[in-house]
Scaffold this motif. Structure first.
Motif, PDB file in Angstrom:
ATOM      1  N   ASN A 228       0.743  -1.290   0.105  1.00 33.40           N
ATOM      2  CA  ASN A 228       0.046   0.060   0.084  1.00 33.40           C
ATOM      3  C   ASN A 228       0.827   1.231   0.130  1.00 33.40           C
ATOM      4  O   ASN A 228       0.314   2.459  -0.687  1.00 33.40           O
ATOM      5  CB  ASN A 228      -0.760   0.101   1.341  1.00 33.40           C
ATOM      6  CG  ASN A 228      -2.099  -0.804   1.181  1.00 33.40           C
ATOM      7  OD1 ASN A 228      -2.056  -1.794   0.137  1.00 33.40           O
ATOM      8  ND2 ASN A 228      -2.998  -0.920   2.101  1.00 33.40           N
ATOM      9  N   LEU A 229       2.220   1.122   0.554  1.00 37.51           N
ATOM     10  CA  LEU A 229       2.863   2.293   0.918  1.00 37.51           C
ATOM     11  C   LEU A 229       4.058   2.247  -0.226  1.00 37.51           C
ATOM     12  O   LEU A 229       5.331   2.250   0.240  1.00 37.51           O
ATOM     13  CB  LEU A 229       3.440   2.441   2.215  1.00 37.51           C
ATOM     14  CG  LEU A 229       2.421   2.626   3.252  1.00 37.51           C
ATOM     15  CD1 LEU A 229       2.863   2.647   4.797  1.00 37.51           C
ATOM     16  CD2 LEU A 229       1.736   3.812   3.179  1.00 37.51           C
ATOM     17  N   MET A 230       3.797   2.075  -1.495  1.00 39.13           N
ATOM     18  CA  MET A 230       4.665   2.125  -2.524  1.00 39.13           C
ATOM     19  C   MET A 230       5.472   3.257  -2.764  1.00 39.13           C
ATOM     20  O   MET A 230       5.066   4.464  -2.680  1.00 39.13           O
ATOM     21  CB  MET A 230       3.858   1.822  -4.039  1.00 39.13           C
ATOM     22  CG  MET A 230       4.781   1.541  -5.262  1.00 39.13           C
ATOM     23  SD  MET A 230       3.685   1.140  -6.738  1.00 39.13           S
ATOM     24  CE  MET A 230       2.827  -0.176  -6.173  1.00 39.13           C
ATOM     25  N   GLY A 231       6.992   3.036  -2.640  1.00 37.45           N
ATOM     26  CA  GLY A 231       7.835   4.090  -2.940  1.00 37.45           C
ATOM     27  C   GLY A 231       8.068   4.763  -1.620  1.00 37.45           C
ATOM     28  O   GLY A 231       9.042   5.719  -1.524  1.00 37.45           O
ATOM     29  N   GLU A 232       7.456   4.376  -0.338  1.00 37.45           N
ATOM     30  CA  GLU A 232       7.764   5.083   1.050  1.00 37.45           C
ATOM     31  C   GLU A 232       9.325   4.886   1.319  1.00 37.45           C
ATOM     32  O   GLU A 232       9.705   4.000   1.167  1.00 37.45           O
ATOM     33  CB  GLU A 232       6.752   4.114   2.080  1.00 37.45           C
ATOM     34  CG  GLU A 232       7.089   4.557   3.618  1.00 37.45           C
ATOM     35  CD  GLU A 232       6.837   6.068   3.673  1.00 37.45           C
ATOM     36  OE1 GLU A 232       7.973   6.691   4.371  1.00 37.45           O
ATOM     37  OE2 GLU A 232       5.798   6.561   3.486  1.00 37.45           O
ATOM     38  N   SER A 233       9.813   5.972   1.709  1.00 34.86           N
ATOM     39  CA  SER A 233      11.436   6.134   2.036  1.00 34.86           C
ATOM     40  C   SER A 233      11.548   5.472   3.623  1.00 34.86           C
ATOM     41  O   SER A 233      12.760   5.171   3.838  1.00 34.86           O
ATOM     42  CB  SER A 233      11.730   7.587   2.118  1.00 34.86           C
ATOM     43  OG  SER A 233      10.935   8.358   2.864  1.00 34.86           O
ATOM     44  N   SER A 234      10.524   5.517   4.757  1.00 35.53           N
ATOM     45  CA  SER A 234      10.959   4.996   5.854  1.00 35.53           C
ATOM     46  C   SER A 234      10.680   3.553   5.795  1.00 35.53           C
ATOM     47  O   SER A 234      10.420   2.954   4.676  1.00 35.53           O
ATOM     48  CB  SER A 234       9.802   5.584   6.723  1.00 35.53           C
ATOM     49  OG  SER A 234      10.048   7.092   6.768  1.00 35.53           O
TER      50      SER A 234
END
Length: 248
Positions: free
Chosen positions: A102-108
């Motif tokens: 769901n959090l595609m590309g999230e840096s964390s």
């Protein structure tokens, strides 16, 4: 190529159809846990809105757990019935993998948490590297307070999501009274991204299918991590050796 995704492993019932190019349709019901009554209607709706028939599908993807034991079985049965009737392959997607997507590309770091009852959660840790989702540790069931302590040892900020967030929030609040700075190290995803989404399940499955990793309706299995509370109580009374059940 078209993939039908199904997820009923939590309070949410959701179905979606995707292709490599786009999400064609997605339906999410998040008000009542009556998945057995609603799921086939939901599937029929997304197929109609996608403008395709069951026969057009190339594979059926389903969240196979961890999560609600009853919910997992409903989703699996629905997906298996469709795959069996059409002779289509199946892709079983871990619920935690789908949530992390769901959090595609999230840096964390990403920590999906699924309520396991008794102040415990199913969880794992992920990160995005070069456009690919990487899982950093095993799927586990742990006490919420213990997970908070572990997340605080990580090298960077963590975003949590999933229906286990309320359980983890309680442990976070207790910890925050002693260490106020933890709010900068553990964040909660926006509710729009925190719930299971069949489009994410289907997106994970699309990658798996493209690499030749799939099952049939006869070989796919649910993923529970642990036995249900009822089974555990039975084992306490009768002894584990007599259950005849194997872990998946």
């Amino acid at each position: 190529m078209y993939i039908l995704g199904i997820d009923t492993s939590s309070m949410v019932a959701t179905a979606a159809v995707i292709s490599p190019e786009k999400l064609l349709a997605e339906y999410i019901v998040n008000n009542k846990k009556n998945h057995s009554e609603k799921m086939m209607q939901v599937v029929d709706r997304v197929l109609q809105d996608s403008g395709i028939s069951l026969e057009d599908l190339d594979a059926v993807a389903v969240a196979r757990g961890p999560g609600s034991f009853t919910g997992i079985r409903i989703g699996m049965a629905c997906a298996e019935g469709i795959a069996h009737a059409l002779g289509k392959p199946m892709v079983g997607v871990n619920t935690l993998d789908g949530l992390a997507y769901n959090l595609m590309g999230e840096s964390s770091f990403i920590c999906p948490v699924v309520d396991a009852q008794r102040q415990e959660v199913y969880e794992s840790i992920y990160c995005w590297e070069d456009g690919r989702l990487q899982r950093l540790w095993e799927y586990e069931v742990v006490k919420a307070a213990d997970l908070v302590e572990r997340l605080l040892t990580l090298a960077k900020r963590v975003v949590i999501l999933g229906d286990g967030v309320p359980v983890l929030t309680k442990a976070l609040n207790e910890k925050e009274q002693k260490e106020p700075a933890i709010q900068d190290r553990i964040a909660i995803a926006h509710p729009a991204f925190a719930m299971p989404r069949a489009s994410s399940v289907a997106a994970v499955a699309l990658n798996e299918y493209a690499q030749g990793r799939f099952d049939t309706c006869y070989t796919i299995k649910p993923f529970y991590i642990r036995r249900s509370h009822a089974e555990e109580k039975w084992e306490e009374k009768h002894g584990r050796a007599r259950t005849g059940r194997c872990d998946n």
